[in-house]
Design a protein around this motif. Sequence first.
Motif: not given
Length: 464
Positions: A194-195, A223-226, A228-231
């Motif tokens: 869930s994004a 893996d998801s675009p959101v 990756r913002k947390l990595l």
Amino acid sequence: MGYSNDVIILRGEVRVMRTRKLRILYSIAALAPILLFSMLALCSPEVSLTLGFDGQVMRHRFAPLLINLSGLSEPMEGTLVVRQTKGVPGSTQAPISHTIAEGVLSNGDYEVTLPIVEPLNPITVELVDSEGSIVAGYAYSARLGIREWPFPLVVGPSVHVDRTEAIVAASELPTDWWAYDAVDSVWLSEPVVSAPILETLGEWVVSGGSLVLFTGSEFPRMDSPVFRKLLPLSTPVLTATPEGPYILQGNLRSHSIPDLQRDGVPILITMPLGAGTISLVTFRPEDLSEDEYARVLEEVKSATRMPSIEQLTLATLRSTSVPRPPYWITAALIALILTGLLLFSETSRHLRSNRTLAGLVIVILSATVSSGLYANRHNAFILLYQANTSIRVLSTFGLDVDLWTLYATQFTEVNLEHPRTSFPIPAQLPTTYGVDFSESADAQYSKFTLKRNERRDLTLLERG
């Protein structure tokens, strides 16, 4: 004789058959009300409540609530209300109510985040119809889940932090970042698809939260675009190690720090985000040795609550200038008044002989007094002073924080407007004794009373 015996036997059989029929009829008659009530019970509305994370809550902190409404044969006009009681048992208590949903209600789940007032008292959910009658209710006891300190939240298998941890599935995570108010750290080892939930976790970290991400060979599923913002890594890539397990590698983002390494390869990377921290474990939990896992537990930081902005409000009030006349104008007015009094005293000697002058003085005095009375004709007094301080965090994951400071000069009722997505919480820990006011809130207003010379600070948390 044989014929008579046969007749007697037949009569006996008839009597037995009649007795059996009567017993069956009596049984059906006895079971009919039970079956009727059972069918009515299946058709009657029911409400249930799931509170906190794995049932764990903290006093005077926010917690997620999941209310389930079932048994409605068709949608109905009504209201869902959550009721709490302020004040510990045995002391002065007062009711607190929050209207969760209002209008046309249907079967399903209703999610909300509320401040938990006093979990020693039962928390009730009521379904109220349009006429104000309670159609269904449910009482929840949170006594066994009360925690005095923030607790870790574990999402997924193979992770154990300590004995106070709450274990939930990824699908159970709430989408209000302030719902994690009682959480010390979030340990994520299973995919969150869930994004909105990932966005919420990012907002919570910005507010001061601590998020731990286990990846390794699970990274493709996470893996998801959101995500990756947390990595703490850019361009993440899975690489096989000589021992077999996969490790997540990539370029370190700005301010990311490798805290633990194995053979020169980072296995724990931390990155500050807002007021909080994200900790990336580049392996799965089961791929770490016992010593490495213990080191991870030691290195992970605890969450910090969003700092109170009360001092910011006080500093703003101190620096706020109040428009007023210059001192020389005040001195000139005083001098003018004194001069006028002296002139009046001098001319008062001639008032008896000069009726025109006396009349003029009376007219001027009357006009002066009348103008003052007219200016204050509404008898206007300020009953409530309100200062609103807002903080807007604009980043990858934004959030809003508002502080209302209220001060009443007399006993007054307050209707404080707030957004539909959140409810205010006291900025300071209220006393549990001597409660002499009640509160109620719906989707738009919070209603409560203030005593004379009482000040109250309320905090409202929102998504950015």
